[in-house]
Design an enzyme around this catalytic site. Sequence first.
Site, short mmCIF file in Angstrom:
data_model
loop_
_atom_site.label_atom_id
_atom_site.label_comp_id
_atom_site.label_asym_id
_atom_site.label_seq_id
_atom_site.Cartn_x
_atom_site.Cartn_y
_atom_site.Cartn_z
N HIS A 98 0.86 -1.20 0.00
CA HIS A 98 0.00 0.00 0.00
C HIS A 98 0.90 1.25 0.00
O HIS A 98 1.96 1.26 0.60
CB HIS A 98 -0.90 -0.02 1.24
N GLU A 100 0.81 3.90 1.56
CA GLU A 100 1.18 4.42 2.89
C GLU A 100 2.33 3.60 3.46
O GLU A 100 3.20 4.13 4.15
CB GLU A 100 -0.05 4.42 3.82
N SER A 219 -10.09 7.45 -3.21
CA SER A 219 -11.29 8.28 -3.01
C SER A 219 -12.52 7.71 -3.71
O SER A 219 -13.34 8.46 -4.25
CB SER A 219 -11.03 9.73 -3.44
C1 PEP Z 1 -6.76 3.17 0.39
O1 PEP Z 1 -6.34 3.40 1.50
O2 PEP Z 1 -6.44 2.12 -0.17
C2 PEP Z 1 -7.65 4.14 -0.24
C3 PEP Z 1 -7.96 3.96 -1.50
O3 PEP Z 1 -8.10 5.19 0.52
P1 PEP Z 1 -9.28 6.23 0.17
O4 PEP Z 1 -10.42 5.45 -0.39
O5 PEP Z 1 -9.62 6.87 1.48
O6 PEP Z 1 -8.74 7.19 -0.83
#
Ligand code: PEP
Length: 257
Positions: A98, A100, A219
């Site tokens: 991911h 992050e 998002s």
């Molecule tokens: C994610 O963390 O994989 C993600 C897509 O977050 P968000 O939907 O909040 O953008």
Amino acid sequence: MNPTRRPLIAGNWKMHRTVSESVALARAVADTRPVGPRTDIVVAPVFTALTAVAKALEGTRVGLAAQNVYFEDQGAFTGEISAPMLKDAGCAWSLVGHSERRQLFGETDGTVQKKLFALKKHGLAPIACVGETLAEREAGITYDVLRRQLDAMTAGLEMEESIALLTGLVIAYEPVWAIGTGRTAKSSDAQSAHAFLRDRVRDRFGEVADTMRILYGGSVKADNAAELLAQPDVDGVLVGGASLDPAGFARIIQAAG
Ligand code: PEP
């Protein structure tokens, strides 16, 4: 979506929710009605909630994922959790790479590959994330980044080993600039990136590309899910923030059919 591939809707709860809150959220997701007969649903709670959520999801259609995994089975690796431990806790899936993890915790293409090997070895299904940053997008190197991240997963493997690794692998295309920002990729841009990834796998490894599911993440909300899911190479979505709201997540699940 393409009718030959089952839609997959995955919720990444990130570092949110206590154990009891996670169980309540999992129960709410499992109670979603109606759900398309071919739609797969997966949720990824925090590590501390895995066992309790696994119990809450027993006998339901909702699968359990970890958000991360370490590539060794056991040993002196303080703070890490291995694939057999995730399996023991009831997981069938794990996210890998991911953005992050890549940006905040030093995850590299090399560690992503080791984690994929560990998950495959223990029979867990990986959801491997790729995606370009805003700077990379603005520099016009989106597809170079996607190619590098994708190719690194099979680096050094023979043809048959690569196909084995890719079989059952789920890729999540998550443009970093779209994660948690409220900025979703245009559905046509998402489709182009997904087609690029699938074509790359097909060029190198053949028909495994046609069974490989590629999710879009960034998002995704109830309001934009249907348009993204209508794209022929978008096989599902990986949802962060919006997966914490069971009513909104239910609408996303229902957008898959
Ligand atoms: C994610 O963390 O994989 C993600 C897509 O977050 P968000 O939907 O909040 O953008």
